[in-house]
Design an enzyme around this catalytic site. Sequence first.
Site, PDB file in Angstrom:
ATOM      1  N   ARG B  12       0.918  -1.142   0.082  1.00  0.00           N
ATOM      2  CA  ARG B  12       0.120   0.173  -0.050  1.00  0.00           C
ATOM      3  C   ARG B  12       0.951   1.128   0.061  1.00  0.00           C
ATOM      4  O   ARG B  12       0.416   2.005  -0.473  1.00  0.00           O
ATOM      5  CB  ARG B  12      -0.987  -0.015   1.094  1.00  0.00           C
ATOM      6  CG  ARG B  12      -0.162  -0.025   2.500  1.00  0.00           C
ATOM      7  CD  ARG B  12      -1.330  -0.040   3.646  1.00  0.00           C
ATOM      8  NE  ARG B  12      -0.621  -0.151   4.805  1.00  0.00           N
ATOM      9  CZ  ARG B  12      -1.038   0.279   6.075  1.00  0.00           C
ATOM     10  NH1 ARG B  12      -2.043   1.219   6.229  1.00  0.00           N
ATOM     11  NH2 ARG B  12      -0.455   0.040   7.151  1.00  0.00           N
ATOM     12  N   SER B  39      -5.078   5.163   5.578  1.00  0.00           N
ATOM     13  CA  SER B  39      -4.646   3.737   5.592  1.00  0.00           C
ATOM     14  C   SER B  39      -4.396   3.098   4.226  1.00  0.00           C
ATOM     15  O   SER B  39      -3.525   2.332   4.134  1.00  0.00           O
ATOM     16  CB  SER B  39      -5.905   3.025   6.047  1.00  0.00           C
ATOM     17  OG  SER B  39      -6.344   3.434   7.486  1.00  0.00           O
ATOM     18  N   GLU B  60     -19.225   3.631   0.115  1.00  0.00           N
ATOM     19  CA  GLU B  60     -18.488   2.683  -1.078  1.00  0.00           C
ATOM     20  C   GLU B  60     -19.600   2.725  -2.080  1.00  0.00           C
ATOM     21  O   GLU B  60     -19.086   2.788  -3.309  1.00  0.00           O
ATOM     22  CB  GLU B  60     -18.196   1.518  -0.378  1.00  0.00           C
ATOM     23  CG  GLU B  60     -17.365   1.281   0.519  1.00  0.00           C
ATOM     24  CD  GLU B  60     -17.866   1.590   2.097  1.00  0.00           C
ATOM     25  OE1 GLU B  60     -19.124   1.936   2.037  1.00  0.00           O
ATOM     26  OE2 GLU B  60     -16.857   1.953   2.910  1.00  0.00           O
ATOM     27  N   PHE B  85     -14.420  -3.722   2.198  1.00  0.00           N
ATOM     28  CA  PHE B  85     -15.593  -2.714   1.908  1.00  0.00           C
ATOM     29  C   PHE B  85     -15.773  -2.339   0.430  1.00  0.00           C
ATOM     30  O   PHE B  85     -17.072  -2.261   0.097  1.00  0.00           O
ATOM     31  CB  PHE B  85     -15.208  -1.626   2.963  1.00  0.00           C
ATOM     32  CG  PHE B  85     -14.886  -1.823   4.304  1.00  0.00           C
ATOM     33  CD1 PHE B  85     -15.615  -2.918   5.065  1.00  0.00           C
ATOM     34  CD2 PHE B  85     -13.957  -1.169   5.020  1.00  0.00           C
ATOM     35  CE1 PHE B  85     -15.393  -3.244   6.136  1.00  0.00           C
ATOM     36  CE2 PHE B  85     -13.692  -1.343   6.173  1.00  0.00           C
ATOM     37  CZ  PHE B  85     -14.493  -2.392   7.053  1.00  0.00           C
ATOM     38  N   HIS B 111      -5.468  -3.614   2.656  1.00  0.00           N
ATOM     39  CA  HIS B 111      -5.712  -4.578   3.657  1.00  0.00           C
ATOM     40  C   HIS B 111      -6.301  -5.685   3.072  1.00  0.00           C
ATOM     41  O   HIS B 111      -7.247  -6.612   4.073  1.00  0.00           O
ATOM     42  CB  HIS B 111      -6.442  -3.849   4.707  1.00  0.00           C
ATOM     43  CG  HIS B 111      -5.986  -2.496   5.468  1.00  0.00           C
ATOM     44  ND1 HIS B 111      -5.493  -1.775   4.607  1.00  0.00           N
ATOM     45  CD2 HIS B 111      -5.681  -2.404   6.829  1.00  0.00           C
ATOM     46  CE1 HIS B 111      -4.860  -0.640   5.651  1.00  0.00           C
ATOM     47  NE2 HIS B 111      -5.004  -1.046   6.776  1.00  0.00           N
ATOM     48  N   GLN B 123     -12.701  -6.610   8.865  1.00  0.00           N
ATOM     49  CA  GLN B 123     -11.890  -5.776   8.115  1.00  0.00           C
ATOM     50  C   GLN B 123     -10.924  -6.401   7.222  1.00  0.00           C
ATOM     51  O   GLN B 123     -10.063  -5.965   6.359  1.00  0.00           O
ATOM     52  CB  GLN B 123     -10.809  -4.980   9.124  1.00  0.00           C
ATOM     53  CG  GLN B 123     -11.338  -4.331  10.287  1.00  0.00           C
ATOM     54  CD  GLN B 123     -12.638  -3.648  10.126  1.00  0.00           C
ATOM     55  OE1 GLN B 123     -12.504  -2.410   9.665  1.00  0.00           O
ATOM     56  NE2 GLN B 123     -13.641  -3.907  10.534  1.00  0.00           N
ATOM     57  N   ARG B 169      -1.412  -4.506   3.900  1.00  0.00           N
ATOM     58  CA  ARG B 169      -1.084  -3.606   5.273  1.00  0.00           C
ATOM     59  C   ARG B 169       0.396  -3.824   5.756  1.00  0.00           C
ATOM     60  O   ARG B 169       1.046  -2.832   5.873  1.00  0.00           O
ATOM     61  CB  ARG B 169      -1.974  -4.049   6.315  1.00  0.00           C
ATOM     62  CG  ARG B 169      -1.897  -3.155   7.701  1.00  0.00           C
ATOM     63  CD  ARG B 169      -2.819  -3.383   8.696  1.00  0.00           C
ATOM     64  NE  ARG B 169      -2.476  -2.493  10.036  1.00  0.00           N
ATOM     65  CZ  ARG B 169      -2.012  -3.415  11.058  1.00  0.00           C
ATOM     66  NH1 ARG B 169      -2.164  -4.731  11.023  1.00  0.00           N
ATOM     67  NH2 ARG B 169      -1.644  -2.654  12.115  1.00  0.00           N
TER      68      ARG B 169
END
Lengths: 271, 327
Positions: B12, B39, B60, B85, B111, B123, B169
């Site tokens: 990321r 993030s 979203e 998400f 993530h 998550q 992540r």
Amino acid sequence: MQTRLRELTDTARQIRRDIVTMLGESGSGHPGTSLSTVEIVTALYFDVLHHRPKDPAWAQRDRFIMSKGHGVPAQYAAMARAGYFSTDLLKTLRKLGSPLQGHPVYGATPGIEASTGSLGQGLSIGIGIALAGRLDKAAYRTYVLLGDGECNEGQVWEAAAFAAHHKLDTLTAIVDANGFQLDGRISDILELEPLGGKWTSFGWEVREIDGHDLGAVLDAFTWARGTRGKPSLIVARTVKGKGVSFMENNNQFHGVAPTREEVAKALAELA
Amino acid sequence: MPLTKRLGPATRDAYGKVLAELGATRPEIVVLDADLAKSTRSDDFRKRFPDRFFNVGISEANLVGIAGGLAASGKVPFISSFACFLMCKGYDQLRMAIAYPRLNVKVVGSHGGISAGEDGASQMSIEDVALATSLPGFTVVVPADAPSAEALTRAMAAHPGPVYIRTGRPKAPIVHEKTEGLALGKGVLLRDGTDLALIANGLMVWEALEAADRLQADGVRAAVADLHTIKPLDEKMVADLARRCGAIVCAEEHQVWGGLGSAVARAVGESCPVPIGFVGIADTYAESGDPDALLRRYGLTADRIVEVARKTMQNKRQRQQARAMGG
């Protein structure tokens, strides 16, 4: 003005005839919602939109999205009458290989700005188009037509909040409030009233009109163009199946095409 | 040459860095995030180009729809959120507003996998690859490390069509010392071998390299390939490895249903059927924990790859024996 209104009234009647004929021909489709939008769609294609039917990709065109995609026969008829394509094409609606798909498809039909039919999505797409126009300092406006039943969808309200937050005053949404959804009356299924009040509280300028009064429809669009600092919403109170006596407020014609006899009867009424 | 584990930045981080660079030369790029920019690292772009960045809020579905409208108007939207998400809450919008009209939108799910760690299963994304590959016209990419994530982000930006890229992540071990020639749809043979092919993506590429080292002690010469692009799959490389090695183990930080392993099995089934072993997440959700501990707990390690490799080699030998006996 009176002459202009008479012309538009004639066009609206012609579009209703086209809708009934094409749905009879296809044997499937959604007459009720197509007929309730006719004055709105007529006003857009024959008065409001800055567009070039022969040059549907013209960069400066105003954009129109039929978010309630099942109402697209009204749009196809208006587009054909406005010169986007031949009226002969209307009888291919919903047939294999036709550019006139059962719900609007971006890329399949010139002048269709978004693929819709999964309800609740057109306003977000319209916001993207309006944002791009703002970034490019373009002058075009974006119009999105929603159904009242469609306002059940949560995405509509995500979009409503976003457009107000970003003060997208080049965006106008119209809710074709015919009071019905597939399974029955909206007031029985999921109450949305006060509909205009909800949009107001989300930060939109709201005007409520009789959606079959062409003069009022034209006035509302003029008002919408003049709004500054907020997106504008027109709640158009309409009658599902408007213009065909046996379809008006008869929800059996939500998603069932007229038979040959019903087409003949309807066309006689719309003569 | 013995392997030395060297942790690089997270994928990321690599994405965020390249995105901000691309912003300088590509004015048509706009970036949208659903309130997770810090993030996902799209924040790097926001800092440099605030006028072309939109935090749409925690919405979203609206995010994806807006991206469709921007793309239809000539912009190139890069949209990001956590993979779970974005893919799960925005899926119908990905279908209607991006895949169906084939618009040029870059969808970035951070993530990815269970290495999201302590926040727990809500998550984590273990189904994003299956969802993304099911969208007609989408290119689907899972980079292994920061250098390849940088190169693939650039390749994605140059590609005229919808792309899904999964980023991770945690810091990722470096597996690509050089990235020349890295291209969408083209696997990278990191180590050649003749007995077994280990095909992996994401964090599992490093584990596959370690597994190949250990298998060498068994006298098994294992090839290792990074198939960062699941769709379109490098079917030529997969068929070639199947033919030369006669056995394959696929490893991915994703459910075994509908991920890299499924894609490889389909391709091998069509070209050169050989025994295949699968290392991935079983039919389950994970839980909170330290990323490394989670990867061990759910069998996403070199040890597990070695175990599955031995079993797959055994299948290969049995097949060979059966064939020899059958004449």
